[in-house]
Design a protein around this motif. Structure first.
Motif, PDB file in Angstrom:
ATOM      1  N   LEU A 194       0.838  -1.188   0.000  1.00 40.21           N
ATOM      2  CA  LEU A 194       0.000   0.000   0.000  1.00 40.21           C
ATOM      3  C   LEU A 194       0.883   1.251   0.000  1.00 40.21           C
ATOM      4  O   LEU A 194       2.036   1.200   0.426  1.00 40.21           O
ATOM      5  N   PRO A 195       0.371   2.390  -0.455  1.00 39.34           N
ATOM      6  CA  PRO A 195       1.192   3.612  -0.463  1.00 39.34           C
ATOM      7  C   PRO A 195       1.504   4.094   0.948  1.00 39.34           C
ATOM      8  O   PRO A 195       0.777   3.754   1.909  1.00 39.34           O
ATOM      9  N   PRO A 196       2.567   4.871   1.121  1.00 40.43           N
ATOM     10  CA  PRO A 196       2.873   5.426   2.442  1.00 40.43           C
ATOM     11  C   PRO A 196       1.739   6.318   2.945  1.00 40.43           C
ATOM     12  O   PRO A 196       1.066   6.989   2.159  1.00 40.43           O
ATOM     13  N   GLU A 197       1.535   6.304   4.259  1.00 40.34           N
ATOM     14  CA  GLU A 197       0.568   7.233   4.851  1.00 40.34           C
ATOM     15  C   GLU A 197       1.103   8.665   4.727  1.00 40.34           C
ATOM     16  O   GLU A 197       2.317   8.889   4.760  1.00 40.34           O
ATOM     17  N   PRO A 198       0.209   9.647   4.599  1.00 46.85           N
ATOM     18  CA  PRO A 198       0.672  11.040   4.550  1.00 46.85           C
ATOM     19  C   PRO A 198       1.414  11.405   5.834  1.00 46.85           C
ATOM     20  O   PRO A 198       1.061  10.937   6.918  1.00 46.85           O
ATOM     21  N   PRO A 199       2.456  12.229   5.726  1.00 44.74           N
ATOM     22  CA  PRO A 199       3.210  12.608   6.922  1.00 44.74           C
ATOM     23  C   PRO A 199       2.441  13.603   7.781  1.00 44.74           C
ATOM     24  O   PRO A 199       1.556  14.314   7.307  1.00 44.74           O
ATOM     25  N   VAL A 200       2.820  13.641   9.048  1.00 44.68           N
ATOM     26  CA  VAL A 200       2.218  14.580  10.000  1.00 44.68           C
ATOM     27  C   VAL A 200       3.154  15.769  10.186  1.00 44.68           C
ATOM     28  O   VAL A 200       4.302  15.759   9.752  1.00 44.68           O
ATOM     29  N   GLU A 201       2.649  16.796  10.835  1.00 42.20           N
ATOM     30  CA  GLU A 201       3.453  17.989  11.084  1.00 42.20           C
ATOM     31  C   GLU A 201       4.621  17.666  12.008  1.00 42.20           C
ATOM     32  O   GLU A 201       4.493  16.868  12.941  1.00 42.20           O
ATOM     33  N   ALA A 202       5.784  18.264  11.730  1.00 44.12           N
ATOM     34  CA  ALA A 202       6.974  18.023  12.547  1.00 44.12           C
ATOM     35  C   ALA A 202       7.894  19.228  12.472  1.00 44.12           C
ATOM     36  O   ALA A 202       7.893  19.975  11.493  1.00 44.12           O
ATOM     37  N   ASP A 203       8.680  19.407  13.536  1.00 44.53           N
ATOM     38  CA  ASP A 203       9.683  20.477  13.546  1.00 44.53           C
ATOM     39  C   ASP A 203      10.902  20.100  12.715  1.00 44.53           C
ATOM     40  O   ASP A 203      11.513  20.942  12.054  1.00 44.53           O
ATOM     41  N   VAL A 204      11.252  18.814  12.776  1.00 43.23           N
ATOM     42  CA  VAL A 204      12.435  18.307  12.091  1.00 43.23           C
ATOM     43  C   VAL A 204      12.052  17.042  11.342  1.00 43.23           C
ATOM     44  O   VAL A 204      11.352  16.179  11.881  1.00 43.23           O
ATOM     45  N   VAL A 205      12.506  16.924  10.101  1.00 45.23           N
ATOM     46  CA  VAL A 205      12.230  15.737   9.289  1.00 45.23           C
ATOM     47  C   VAL A 205      13.555  15.116   8.859  1.00 45.23           C
ATOM     48  O   VAL A 205      14.466  15.818   8.411  1.00 45.23           O
ATOM     49  N   ILE A 206      13.644  13.798   9.013  1.00 46.67           N
ATOM     50  CA  ILE A 206      14.791  13.038   8.518  1.00 46.67           C
ATOM     51  C   ILE A 206      14.262  12.180   7.375  1.00 46.67           C
ATOM     52  O   ILE A 206      13.465  11.265   7.585  1.00 46.67           O
TER      53      ILE A 206
END
Length: 454
Positions: A194-206
């Motif tokens: 299945l496709p990735p779930e949409p990302p959530v809000e974050a201060d820092v993304v790796i």
């Protein structure tokens, strides 16, 4: 107190994923992977971590591939006593992959000692099958979407990432900061997942960048794989397919089942899945209906697409099957495992074919073949590459550059900083530039061992 991230792997390379997050004297390790590829990378596996494993409070895995989980037995052997949190699917896969990894390392060390081609006297495995089974006792399955506290005061949530069974992105909330680790992101159009779930809000993304400098072709796997296998079969050759036991092996099996069903391949051409790890993994798809795209009937068609060779004697017997045949064997980059014996058997005959099914990390035998080299060193001997080498481009389980950017675009608000990891330097830097130029976000590629306050 400030939150820090220390990058202990997957910087300048796609292997060895380890990200140490620290706050107020506590630390959590996101992923615990083995380095693979170039010797100087592999040697890092034998070096002590720059942090005492006993001081790490918990480990969270994004998924079970060995470049994300394969260092766990060593971490635990060297003093880590906490829980290893992961999705249920990842825990099940790790229970297959880690003992198999230890077993293969023992076999390879024993083979090197018998034939005397190792510089080490004796050659020793990084860890044993028994070490891996001991490590499994610390796995702790966690449901997706439900926040949990691996360390008091630390909130963590797992979210579906596609890619392989159980793969997740990881959101950490600690010290007033939200850190989002993409993990390995799958393709939205993957044939199995299945496709990735949409990302959530974050201060820092790796964010990973395995394919940060390229796009996947429009051609699908069937259109690419079918003609290659037809050529090998027409000249009576063997097609040796190095496969990643988790994900890629199953995608290839499903594709071969479809090619036989539509008449592209003769139904009588024997197909072998020569990897106990891949065989056990294939069985799991039937137990996880709803977590991937396949129906129960499609899972069963995939399972019956090949003869499953579990034992060494069954593996050796494949060589006595004359005429065209298809052999799927791990490992996917030809770094170890049974595929090496098939390469020794078939690589020097022009009728045969080697089909590379995805990204080949620099320094691996798979990368050597992909570059078109006419010599390949296996088990201490130099083989002349006479077989046709085919590099598939449609089999990858990773999002391409545009798909990675599209995932980032779905974050509700711009993050303060983006770290680009899990890619070769060219791929990571190209992704950094696209994030900066197209999204307008600050992005950087961290160096190995570097530590950042976030």
């Amino acid at each position: 107190m400030t939150v820090h991230i220390r990058f202990l792997g997957a910087t300048g390379t796609v292997t060895g994923s380890k990200y140490l997050v620290t706050h107020n004297g506590a630390s959590l390790l996101v992923d615990c992977g083995l380095f693979q590829g170039y010797k100087q990378l592999r040697l890092r596996n034998r070096e002590p971590l720059p942090v005492n494993p006993a001081d790490i409070g918990a480990v969270v895995l994004t998924h079970a591939h060995l470049d994300h989980s394969g260092y766990l037995p060593l971490l635990i052997k060297n003093g880590f006593t906490g829980k290893v949190w992961a999705s249920a699917g990842s825990c099940e896969l790790a229970s297959i992959l880690l003992p198999d990894s230890g077993h293969i390392q023992e076999e390879d060390a024993a083979y090197a000692n018998r034939h005397g081609f190792s510089k080490h006297k004796p050659a020793l495995p990084l860890y044993t099958e028994e070490d891996a089974r001991i490590a499994l006792k610390q796995l702790h399955p966690q449901a997706l979407g439900e926040p949990f506290e691996p360390i008091p005061g630390w909130s963590v949530q797992l979210r579906g990432a596609g890619h392989i069974l159980g793969a997740c992105s990881v959101l950490i909330e600690v010290g007033g900061r939200r850190l989002l680790f993409s993990g390995d992101l799958g393709r939205p159009d993957d044939s199995l997942m299945l496709p990735p779930e949409p990302p959530v809000e974050a201060d820092v993304v790796i964010i990973e960048s395995t394919y940060g400098d390229r796009e996947h072709p429009e051609e699908n796997l069937l259109a690419e794989l079918g003609p290659a296998l037809q050529r090998a079969c027409a000249r009576g050759g063997a097609a040796v397919v190095p496969v990643f036991a988790v994900g890629r092996a199953q995608a290839l099996l499903y594709a071969i089942a479809q090619l036989k069903a539509d008449g592209t391949l003769p139904k009588g051409v024997p197909v072998y899945l020569d990897s106990p790890m891949a065989i056990h993994t294939t069985d799991l798809y039937d137990h996880h209906i709803g977590e991937h795209r396949l129906t129960k009937a499609q899972c069963q068609a995939m399972e019956h697409a090949a003869q499953m060779t579990m034992t060494p004697d069954q593996s050796k017997a494949i060589a006595f099957q004359h005429g065209p045949k298809i052999v799927l064997a791990a490992s996917g980059m030809a770094t170890g495992g049974r595929v090496l014996h098939h390469l020794v058997q078939y690589l020097e005959d022009h009728r045969n074919m080697v089909i590379l099914t995805g990204y080949q990390s620099p320094g691996t035998r798979g990368a050597t073949l992909a570059k078109g080299n006419d010599r390949l060193r296996v088990h201490g001997q130099d083989l002349t590459v006479r077989a046709e080498v085919v590099q598939l481009t449609a089999a990858s389980a990773h999002a391409d550059a545009s798909q990675l950017l599209e995932w980032l675009r779905q974050i509700p608000a711009p993050p303060h900083k983006v770290f680009v990891t899990h890619g070769d330097m060219e791929a990571s830097d190209r992704m950094r530039l696209r994030i900066k130029d197209e999204l307008g976000w600050p992005a950087l590629v961290p160096e190995h061992g570097s530590e950042w306050a976030v």
